[in-house]
Design a protein around this motif. Structure first.
Motif, PDB file in Angstrom:
ATOM      1  N   UNK A   1       4.183  10.569  -2.058  1.00 45.37           N
ATOM      2  CA  UNK A   1       3.128  10.267  -3.034  1.00 45.37           C
ATOM      3  C   UNK A   1       1.842  10.979  -2.632  1.00 45.37           C
ATOM      4  N   UNK A   2       1.140  11.507  -3.645  1.00 39.92           N
ATOM      5  CA  UNK A   2      -0.123  12.211  -3.414  1.00 39.92           C
ATOM      6  C   UNK A   2      -1.182  11.683  -4.362  1.00 39.92           C
ATOM      7  N   UNK A   3      -2.425  11.763  -3.937  1.00 41.18           N
ATOM      8  CA  UNK A   3      -3.549  11.400  -4.798  1.00 41.18           C
ATOM      9  C   UNK A   3      -4.729  12.283  -4.432  1.00 41.18           C
ATOM     10  N   UNK A   4      -5.620  12.489  -5.401  1.00 39.03           N
ATOM     11  CA  UNK A   4      -6.807  13.308  -5.176  1.00 39.03           C
ATOM     12  C   UNK A   4      -8.051  12.523  -5.566  1.00 39.03           C
TER      13      UNK A   4
ATOM     14  N   UNK B   1       3.869   7.632   2.062  1.00 38.22           N
ATOM     15  CA  UNK B   1       5.286   7.404   1.772  1.00 38.22           C
ATOM     16  C   UNK B   1       5.496   6.079   1.064  1.00 38.22           C
ATOM     17  N   UNK B   2       4.414   5.288   0.938  1.00 35.84           N
ATOM     18  CA  UNK B   2       4.542   3.938   0.416  1.00 35.84           C
ATOM     19  C   UNK B   2       4.342   3.855  -1.091  1.00 35.84           C
ATOM     20  N   UNK B   3       3.188   4.381  -1.583  1.00 39.33           N
ATOM     21  CA  UNK B   3       2.854   4.207  -2.998  1.00 39.33           C
ATOM     22  C   UNK B   3       1.714   5.133  -3.374  1.00 39.33           C
TER      23      UNK B   3
ATOM     24  N   UNK C   1      -1.741   6.296  -1.260  1.00 42.14           N
ATOM     25  CA  UNK C   1      -2.173   7.693  -1.174  1.00 42.14           C
ATOM     26  C   UNK C   1      -3.636   7.831  -1.569  1.00 42.14           C
ATOM     27  N   UNK C   2      -4.060   7.084  -2.575  1.00 41.09           N
ATOM     28  CA  UNK C   2      -5.465   7.147  -2.988  1.00 41.09           C
ATOM     29  C   UNK C   2      -6.376   6.568  -1.911  1.00 41.09           C
ATOM     30  N   UNK C   3      -5.949   5.495  -1.270  1.00 36.81           N
ATOM     31  CA  UNK C   3      -6.737   4.940  -0.165  1.00 36.81           C
ATOM     32  C   UNK C   3      -6.878   5.968   0.951  1.00 36.81           C
ATOM     33  N   UNK C   4      -5.803   6.675   1.236  1.00 35.33           N
ATOM     34  CA  UNK C   4      -5.834   7.703   2.273  1.00 35.33           C
ATOM     35  C   UNK C   4      -6.806   8.815   1.888  1.00 35.33           C
TER      36      UNK C   4
END
Length: 309
Positions: free
Chosen positions: A7-10, A32-34, A38-41
Motif C-alpha cells: 500500500x502507498x499513499x502521498x 503492508x497493513x493498509x 501508508x498515509x500515516x507513514x
C-alpha cells in the motif's frame, strides 16, 4: 529479500521551513497493513523532512527517476523459493513498465552512449575533429537505420562504445570463471544476469562488479536505494506508441483510468521484446537463481526474434 510494500499513499503540502523557504512538498509513505497506515507513514516522513530542513542534494529534477528513496510502485507478482522465502517481486515503475526486483541474482544494465546531438546538428557528417582527421563515417538516411542496431550504422563513436563494452564483458567473464554470466542485448545496450556471486545489492563487491563492466552510476544508486537489483521486463511505453503512465503516487491501481492504461499497454506490447539472449557462460545457476532467470526470460522474450523496445 524484503517484501515490497503493498500500500502507498502521498501527502502534498506547502510548508515554510526554518530558513524561510516556502516549498510545495510531496512525500510518499508505504505500508503492508493498509492505505490508512501508508498515509500515516507519509505524514510522519513529511514532518521529519520539514524538521530536518527540507529536501537535500537529491532535490534535482534530473534525478527524479533515481531518488534517494523508494517511489510508489504497484506490486504485480511475487516469486518464492523452495523454502517459501521471497526471492523476487515484479512491480510497475513510474512510467508504467514491469520491473523485476531481486537480491538473489546480480543484474546490471549497460547503456551505450549516444553520439553528441550537438555535433550531429552542427555537422551531420561528424564533429569538426572527425572531419579534420578523416575518420567520420557517412550517416545513413534515418529510414535505413535498424533501431535494434545500437546506432552502429553511421554513428561511429557509438560503435566504438559497443565494441569496448563487449570487450569489458568478455574480460569480466575471463576474470571471474566461477560466475555464471548471461549476456543479453537490449534496445540501447546490454544486460547481464550474473549468478553465483552471493553479493548483496548494497555491497561494495556488487558495486565493483558493476563498475568493471561499465554500468551506469545512477543505476548503482538505484540498486542501493531499493536494496535489490532491478531489470525492466516490459517495453518503455513511448517505444510502442502508448501514452506515458501517470505515477502510482497520484491515483489508485483500481481506478478505471489506470486499468484502461494497463490494457492499452499490454495490447501494444505483444509484438516486441525487451532483450535478446546473446551468450551464456560459466557454472550452472542454483535452483533459486534458475527460478529468477525463468521469470525474467518469460517476460523479456529473449529468443522470440521480435523488435526490441
Amino acid at each position: 529479500m524484503k517484501p515490497i510494500p503493498r500500500h502507498w499513499a502521498s501527502v502534498r503540502e506547502t510548508r515554510t521551513l526554518a530558513d524561510g523557504r516556502e516549498l510545495d512538498l510531496t512525500v510518499h509513505g508505504s505500508s503492508d497493513e493498509s492505505p490508512q497506515d501508508a498515509e500515516r507513514h507519509a505524514r510522519d516522513r513529511l514532518e521529519t523532512l520539514v524538521a530536518s530542513g527540507g529536501p537535500g542534494r537529491w532535490n534535482d529534477p534530473d534525478r527524479e527517476y533515481y531518488p534517494d528513496r523508494r517511489l510508489p510502485e504497484e506490486l504485480l507478482d511475487e516469486l518464492h523459493g523452495p523454502d517459501g522465502e521471497l526471492i523476487a517481486a515484479i512491480t510497475r515503475n513510474r512510467y508504467g513498465a514491469a520491473v523485476l526486483n531481486t537480491d538473489a541474482v546480480l543484474i546490471t544494465d549497460i547503456d551505450l552512449i549516444e553520439p553528441s546531438s550537438l555535433d550531429r546538428a552542427q555537422d551531420p557528417k561528424g564533429s569538426f575533429l572527425s572531419r579534420l582527421f578523416g575518420n567520420a563515417p557517412e550517416p545513413l538516411p534515418a529510414e535505413q537505420i535498424d533501431p535494434d542496431a545500437f546506432g552502429l550504422q553511421g554513428l561511429h563513436r557509438r560503435g566504438d562504445h559497443h565494441a569496448r563494452t563487449l570487450a569489458l564483458i568478455e574480460t569480466f567473464r575471463a576474470q571471474h570463471p566461477q560466475l555464471g554470466v548471461r549476456t543479453y542485448r537490449t534496445r540501447n545496450g546490454f544486460r547481464l544476469l550474473v549468478t553465483g556471486s552471493g553479493l548483496a545489492p548494497r555491497s561494495d563487491g556488487a558495486r565493483e562488479f558493476m563498475k568493471q563492466v561499465g554500468s551506469d552510476e545512477i543505476y548503482m544508486i538505484l540498486c542501493r536505494v531499493h536494496d535489490t537489483y532491478r531489470a525492466r521486463l516490459t517495453p518503455k511505453p513511448w517505444r510502442i506508441d502508448v501514452d506515458r503512465f501517470e505515477s502510482l503516487g497520484t491515483r489508485l491501481t483500481d481506478d478505471q483510468e489506470h486499468q484502461a492504461w494497463v490494457e492499452r499497454y499490454r495490447a501494444a506490447s505483444q509484438d516486441v521484446a525487451v532483450c535478446r539472449l546473446l551468450d551464456v557462460s560459466g557454472p550452472a545457476p542454483s535452483t533459486v537463481e534458475q527460478q529468477i532467470i525463468d521469470m525474467h526470460d518469460r517476460a523479456v522474450r529473449p529468443e522470440s526474434g521480435l523488435r526490441l523496445a
